[in-house]
Write an enzyme that holds these catalytic residues in place. Structure first.
Site, short mmCIF file in Angstrom:
data_model
loop_
_atom_site.label_atom_id
_atom_site.label_comp_id
_atom_site.label_asym_id
_atom_site.label_seq_id
_atom_site.Cartn_x
_atom_site.Cartn_y
_atom_site.Cartn_z
N HIS A 42 0.82 -1.21 0.00
CA HIS A 42 0.00 0.00 0.00
C HIS A 42 0.86 1.26 0.00
O HIS A 42 0.81 2.05 -0.94
CB HIS A 42 -0.94 0.02 1.20
CG HIS A 42 -1.80 1.25 1.24
ND1 HIS A 42 -2.84 1.46 0.37
CD2 HIS A 42 -1.75 2.36 2.03
CE1 HIS A 42 -3.40 2.63 0.61
NE2 HIS A 42 -2.76 3.20 1.62
N HIS A 90 2.96 12.29 2.01
CA HIS A 90 3.24 11.07 2.79
C HIS A 90 4.72 10.75 2.91
O HIS A 90 5.09 9.57 3.03
CB HIS A 90 2.49 9.87 2.19
CG HIS A 90 1.01 10.04 2.15
ND1 HIS A 90 0.22 10.12 3.28
CD2 HIS A 90 0.15 10.16 1.09
CE1 HIS A 90 -1.05 10.27 2.93
NE2 HIS A 90 -1.12 10.31 1.61
N HIS A 149 -1.40 4.64 -2.20
CA HIS A 149 -1.33 5.59 -1.09
C HIS A 149 -1.16 7.04 -1.56
O HIS A 149 -1.92 7.92 -1.18
CB HIS A 149 -0.20 5.19 -0.14
CG HIS A 149 -0.25 5.86 1.19
ND1 HIS A 149 -1.41 6.01 1.92
CD2 HIS A 149 0.74 6.40 1.95
CE1 HIS A 149 -1.14 6.60 3.06
NE2 HIS A 149 0.15 6.86 3.11
N VAL A 150 -0.13 7.31 -2.36
CA VAL A 150 0.10 8.65 -2.90
C VAL A 150 -0.73 8.79 -4.17
O VAL A 150 -0.60 7.99 -5.10
CB VAL A 150 1.59 8.88 -3.21
CG1 VAL A 150 1.79 10.23 -3.88
CG2 VAL A 150 2.41 8.80 -1.92
N HIS A 151 -1.56 9.84 -4.23
CA HIS A 151 -2.50 9.98 -5.35
C HIS A 151 -1.84 10.66 -6.55
O HIS A 151 -2.15 11.79 -6.91
CB HIS A 151 -3.74 10.75 -4.90
CG HIS A 151 -4.51 10.03 -3.85
ND1 HIS A 151 -5.26 8.90 -4.09
CD2 HIS A 151 -4.62 10.26 -2.51
CE1 HIS A 151 -5.82 8.47 -2.98
NE2 HIS A 151 -5.43 9.27 -2.00
#
Length: 324
Positions: A188, A198, A227-229
């Site tokens: 993730h 993040h 997780h990071v968009h």
């Protein structure tokens, strides 16, 4: 994370002469955004107790975890379920509810319920919480499933000696690369990222420190993370350095969410970061045969899907200098 995987072709009609990876990227000018579109809820839905973002995942061999979100904070974490559609359900399970805050953002109420034991190869119908107006369903896998799914958890203990760490050591040791030539890992929180979002989180930094050597030693070919968009592809890397025997790390958390894109990257772009872009999109992994695969990332702007990044990959199994 949006990834499509295609299997091996029976024959290859062209010659492939690649050492490492071949990189190509399209130039890009972002078009103006369209106006917002509001879609009202239908069938009387949209109440504060209505389940949103319903998600299911397997727990062991005969249980299922059901998660959902509600706006209301007094909704019970309960799932009623059974094998008959629209009838009085035979079973009921309760779980937990929680929420979190991040800067100015406050989540809804997140409900988590584990149901089971469940029968194999059986369709179950269920409702979430206090809202019984919408029924969901899923089908359990057969007792002898030909594909093994495992979940490598960023938010559970991953240190050396933990159950997850010991499982990973054992599971990687079971892989026969003559039978499974491609070895792909899904996590993730990304271990490598140059996006400012993040950064420094233990789910990324700590897990990488604990487990990166295991993946390198097993000859893992690709590591996908979310997780990071935003989207980012790294070259083959190990311990923060380019390494022809390391995995290709790909962050593909760009499927979209209401928080929007993570649009800022660190500067300058390091050499190990091959391509990065904060756009919504999806990726396709086309495993041509036991040695070569084509990865493409498609930028999805408005109604257009454009291949913006592509790379040919060679499985480490076929690279003599990387024999594990």
């Amino acid at each position: 994370m949006a990834i499509r995987v295609r299997g091996f072709c029976s024959a290859v009609a062209f010659a492939l002469v690649f050492a490492g990876v071949l990189r190509c990227a399209a130039s890009y000018d972002r078009p103006p955004s369209r106006g917002l579109v509001s879609v009202p809820p239908s069938d009387g839905r949209g109440s504060s107790s209505h389940p949103e973002q319903v998600h299911i995942s397997m727990v062991g061999k005969d249980k299922m975890r059901i998660c959902w979100i509600t706006e209301e904070f007094s909704t019970p974490a309960i799932v009623n379920y059974g094998t008959t559609k629209g009838a009085k359900y035979q079973y009921s399970s309760t779980g937990t509810s929680n929420s979190y805050k991040y800067v100015l953002y406050k989540s809804g109420e997140i409900h988590d319920v584990v149901i089971g034991p469940l029968l194999p190869n059986t369709t179950y119908h269920y409702t979430c919480g206090a809202d019984t107006t919408q029924e969901f369903q899923f089908k359990t896998p057969p007792a002898h499933f030909p594909i093994k799914f495992a979940v490598v958890g960023s938010y559970t203990d991953f240190e050396n000696g933990s159950p997850q760490y010991n499982w990973l050591v054992s599971d990687l040791a079971k892989v026969d690369r003559n039978v499974t030539p491609w070895l792909v890992v899904l996590i993730h929180a990304p271990w490598y990222s140059t996006n400012t979002a993040h950064q420094g989180e233990d789910e990324s930094v700590g897990m990488k420190e604990a487990m990166e050597e295991l993946l390198y030693g097993a000859g893992v070919d690709i590591v996908f993370a979310g997780h990071v968009h935003a989207y980012e592809r790294f070259t083959q890397v190990y311990k923060d350095q380019a390494n022809p025997c390391g995995p290709v790390y790909i962050n593909i958390g760009d499927g979209g969410n209401r928080e929007g894109l993570a649009s800022k990257y660190t500067s300058p772009q390091p050499n190990i970061s091959s391509f990065r872009e904060a756009s919504f999109g999806h990726g396709e992994l086309d495993m041509v045969n036991a040695s070569y695969a084509l990865w493409t990332w498609h930028r999805n702007d408005d109604d257009q899907s454009v291949v913006a990044d592509s790379v040919w990959l060679t499985t480490l199994k076929s690279v003599s200098s990387c024999k594990q």
